[in-house]
Design a protein around this motif. Structure first.
Motif, PDB file in Angstrom:
ATOM      1  N   UNK A  69     -48.637   3.408 -14.547  1.00  0.00           N
ATOM      2  CA  UNK A  69     -47.698   4.372 -13.951  1.00  0.00           C
ATOM      3  C   UNK A  69     -47.006   3.803 -12.727  1.00  0.00           C
ATOM      4  N   UNK A  70     -47.735   3.139 -11.844  1.00  0.00           N
ATOM      5  CA  UNK A  70     -47.110   2.532 -10.670  1.00  0.00           C
ATOM      6  C   UNK A  70     -46.071   1.494 -11.086  1.00  0.00           C
ATOM      7  N   UNK A  71     -46.367   0.787 -12.169  1.00  0.00           N
ATOM      8  CA  UNK A  71     -45.468  -0.270 -12.636  1.00  0.00           C
ATOM      9  C   UNK A  71     -44.274   0.269 -13.417  1.00  0.00           C
ATOM     10  N   UNK A  72     -44.164   1.588 -13.542  1.00  0.00           N
ATOM     11  CA  UNK A  72     -43.062   2.178 -14.302  1.00  0.00           C
ATOM     12  C   UNK A  72     -43.206   2.000 -15.791  1.00  0.00           C
ATOM     13  N   UNK A  73     -44.446   1.801 -16.257  1.00  0.00           N
ATOM     14  CA  UNK A  73     -44.701   1.521 -17.674  1.00  0.00           C
ATOM     15  C   UNK A  73     -45.618   2.553 -18.305  1.00  0.00           C
ATOM     16  N   UNK A  74     -45.605   3.762 -17.760  1.00  0.00           N
ATOM     17  CA  UNK A  74     -46.410   4.825 -18.345  1.00  0.00           C
ATOM     18  C   UNK A  74     -46.060   5.099 -19.798  1.00  0.00           C
ATOM     19  N   UNK A  75     -44.845   4.719 -20.191  1.00  0.00           N
ATOM     20  CA  UNK A  75     -44.409   4.963 -21.570  1.00  0.00           C
ATOM     21  C   UNK A  75     -45.223   4.185 -22.598  1.00  0.00           C
ATOM     22  N   UNK A  76     -45.915   3.133 -22.184  1.00  0.00           N
ATOM     23  CA  UNK A  76     -46.679   2.347 -23.159  1.00  0.00           C
ATOM     24  C   UNK A  76     -48.009   3.010 -23.493  1.00  0.00           C
ATOM     25  N   UNK A  77     -48.383   4.066 -22.766  1.00  0.00           N
ATOM     26  CA  UNK A  77     -49.663   4.740 -23.003  1.00  0.00           C
ATOM     27  C   UNK A  77     -49.474   5.806 -24.076  1.00  0.00           C
ATOM     28  N   UNK A  78     -50.290   5.732 -25.123  1.00  0.00           N
ATOM     29  CA  UNK A  78     -50.192   6.678 -26.241  1.00  0.00           C
ATOM     30  C   UNK A  78     -51.298   7.721 -26.109  1.00  0.00           C
ATOM     31  N   UNK A  79     -51.085   8.713 -25.248  1.00  0.00           N
ATOM     32  CA  UNK A  79     -52.093   9.746 -25.071  1.00  0.00           C
ATOM     33  C   UNK A  79     -52.282  10.580 -26.335  1.00  0.00           C
ATOM     34  N   UNK A  80     -51.266  10.623 -27.183  1.00  0.00           N
ATOM     35  CA  UNK A  80     -51.330  11.474 -28.372  1.00  0.00           C
ATOM     36  C   UNK A  80     -52.061  10.834 -29.543  1.00  0.00           C
ATOM     37  N   UNK A  81     -52.438   9.555 -29.425  1.00  0.00           N
ATOM     38  CA  UNK A  81     -53.092   8.913 -30.568  1.00  0.00           C
ATOM     39  C   UNK A  81     -54.472   9.523 -30.799  1.00  0.00           C
ATOM     40  N   UNK A  82     -54.946   9.436 -32.044  1.00  0.00           N
ATOM     41  CA  UNK A  82     -56.204  10.056 -32.428  1.00  0.00           C
ATOM     42  C   UNK A  82     -57.398   9.420 -31.725  1.00  0.00           C
ATOM     43  N   UNK A  83     -57.322   8.106 -31.530  1.00  0.00           N
ATOM     44  CA  UNK A  83     -58.454   7.377 -30.977  1.00  0.00           C
ATOM     45  C   UNK A  83     -58.545   7.531 -29.461  1.00  0.00           C
ATOM     46  N   UNK A  84     -59.795   7.627 -28.958  1.00  0.00           N
ATOM     47  CA  UNK A  84     -60.008   7.522 -27.526  1.00  0.00           C
ATOM     48  C   UNK A  84     -59.818   6.058 -27.134  1.00  0.00           C
ATOM     49  N   UNK A  85     -59.554   5.802 -25.858  1.00  0.00           N
ATOM     50  CA  UNK A  85     -59.382   4.414 -25.431  1.00  0.00           C
ATOM     51  C   UNK A  85     -59.898   4.255 -24.013  1.00  0.00           C
ATOM     52  N   UNK A  86     -60.264   3.051 -23.675  1.00  0.00           N
ATOM     53  CA  UNK A  86     -60.825   2.772 -22.367  1.00  0.00           C
ATOM     54  C   UNK A  86     -59.773   3.040 -21.291  1.00  0.00           C
ATOM     55  N   UNK A  87     -60.147   3.858 -20.321  1.00  0.00           N
ATOM     56  CA  UNK A  87     -59.238   4.194 -19.234  1.00  0.00           C
ATOM     57  C   UNK A  87     -58.494   5.498 -19.419  1.00  0.00           C
ATOM     58  N   UNK A  88     -58.658   6.158 -20.570  1.00  0.00           N
ATOM     59  CA  UNK A  88     -57.884   7.370 -20.859  1.00  0.00           C
ATOM     60  C   UNK A  88     -58.038   8.426 -19.753  1.00  0.00           C
ATOM     61  N   UNK A  89     -59.265   8.754 -19.375  1.00  0.00           N
ATOM     62  CA  UNK A  89     -59.472   9.862 -18.438  1.00  0.00           C
ATOM     63  C   UNK A  89     -58.858   9.558 -17.074  1.00  0.00           C
ATOM     64  N   UNK A  90     -59.016   8.334 -16.607  1.00  0.00           N
ATOM     65  CA  UNK A  90     -58.418   7.959 -15.324  1.00  0.00           C
ATOM     66  C   UNK A  90     -56.905   7.992 -15.399  1.00  0.00           C
ATOM     67  N   UNK A  91     -56.358   7.549 -16.513  1.00  0.00           N
ATOM     68  CA  UNK A  91     -54.896   7.529 -16.660  1.00  0.00           C
ATOM     69  C   UNK A  91     -54.339   8.946 -16.810  1.00  0.00           C
ATOM     70  N   UNK A  92     -55.075   9.820 -17.491  1.00  0.00           N
ATOM     71  CA  UNK A  92     -54.641  11.215 -17.567  1.00  0.00           C
ATOM     72  C   UNK A  92     -54.614  11.841 -16.175  1.00  0.00           C
TER      73      UNK A  92
END
Length: 366
Positions: A251-274
């Motif tokens: 998010x700081x880098x202006x690249x929040x768009x690369x995060x796929x929160x909607x994907x079915x799989x959980x991923x490392x860092x999801x909760x912190x990034x949310x």
């Protein structure tokens, strides 16, 4: 001791100057940083990228393994396509930014930054635990040469049977180039059209020489890390260790768009990034145009009109293409609006600067 690439002897014969980069002894320039920069913008340059770290992932759960390990939805990438993504830690900090190619239904290749490849490899193996996915260190299996610039299509097309009109941006095809079996990708890190060519290390010298011969009538010259850095800076592309680090989230880098929160799989860092998405960021990456011929360098303070430090430069250089100095910097969000007047502390001298939208340079597309 730094590693050398399969093309090291070629670079020595070309009179290259070398530097240590990511654990590798790499050509930083051959003749002139500016000449090599201009060649890529106006014709073409050829780069040795054999230091990059290839990791292959195969198995019925290969896509799931990538979805768990990275922030993007990699299982949705079509065969023959590529996707830019990031690997984050549990706190959301960036461990690396990388490109993922899907070579077959159950076969992916990840290309990590050289200095981070050991970390990325270990994390993939840990994060794929319990899945049917083989994580293979393929760094010794591949050499990588890039041809970048507006003449790259003409140069490559004369050496391959691959129909380049079918090879769209961020795509990859198997084929031959100058009689050598390759993976031909339409990707790059310069802001220009171009190709990254993966071949077996034993074929790297012949491939380099064939590309050099074919490119000479088109103005192609060898280009080193120095020009690669100014090219990517003009294109507003972040560099790990400069703009990206474990201390920053996408998010700081202006690249929040690369995060796929909607994907079915959980991923490392999801909760912190949310949580970061909800709270917002205190700083963000911005572009600065500086009124100076002296290059703003990483670590130089950025100040508001009252002299208060509001951020720091991460990368800076005189822009050969634009004719003025440019910089990437992290600054407090209240100063990130394009047009905002700031100053950069260049070794004790306050130099006027203003915020601009990124990228600084965008190539003309036909």
């Amino acid at each position: 001791m730094s590693k050398i690439t399969p093309l090291h002897a070629v670079h020595e014969c070309l009179g290259a100057s070398f530097t240590d980069f990511g654990g590798w002894h790499m050509p930083v320039r051959y003749t002139s940083d500016i000449a090599e920069h201009y060649a890529v913008r106006q014709a073409a340059g050829i780069f040795d990228l054999c230091h990059m770290g290839e990791i292959e992932i195969e198995g019925t759960d290969a896509g799931r393994a990538l979805d768990r390990a990275l922030v993007g939805n990699l299982s949705a990438v079509a065969v023959g396509k590529a996707k830019y993504s990031m690997m984050c830690d549990e706190a959301g900090g960036i461990l690396d930014d990388l490109v993922v190619y899907r070579l077959a239904d159950e076969h992916f290749m990840v290309v990590a930054n050289a200095a981070n490849s050991e970390t990325v490899l270990a994390e993939f193996r840990s994060r794929a635990h319990g899945l049917d996915a083989e994580i293979r260190d393929a760094r010794d299996d591949w050499a990588l040469v890039a041809v970048q610039g507006p003449a790259s299509v003409d140069i490559i097309s004369g050496l391959t049977e691959v129909h380049l009109e079918d090879l769209k941006y961020y795509s990859i095809h198997r084929g031959t180039l100058a009689g050598t079996a390759v993976l031909l990708a339409r990707t790059g890190y310069t802001g220009e059209d171009g190709f990254e060519v993966y071949c077996r290390p034993g074929n790297a010298v012949n491939l380099w020489e064939a590309l050099t011969d074919a490119g000479e009538p088109h103005g192609l010259i060898p280009a080193g890390l120095a020009s690669r850095d100014t090219l990517r800076l003009e294109a507003g592309m972040p560099l790990y260790g400069q703009e990206l680090s474990r201390d920053r989230t996408p998010f700081e880098a202006g690249l929040g768009r690369v995060i796929a929160f909607a994907k079915d799989s959980d991923f490392v860092g999801r909760h912190a990034l949310e949580a970061r998405r909800e709270s917002g960021v205190d700083q963000q990456l911005i572009g600065l145009i500086a009124d100076t011929r002296r290059a703003p360098r990483a670590g130089y303070p950025v100040r508001d009109q009252g002299g208060r430090v509001v951020g720091d430069v991460t990368s800076g250089a005189p822009s050969p293409t634009l004719g003025h100095s440019i910089a990437l910097a992290y600054i407090s969000t209240g100063y990130a609006e394009p047009g905002t007047s700031l100053s950069i502390d260049v070794r004790g001298t306050a130099v006027d600067a203003h915020v601009v939208a990124l990228p600084f340079y965008t190539r003309h597309k036909n």
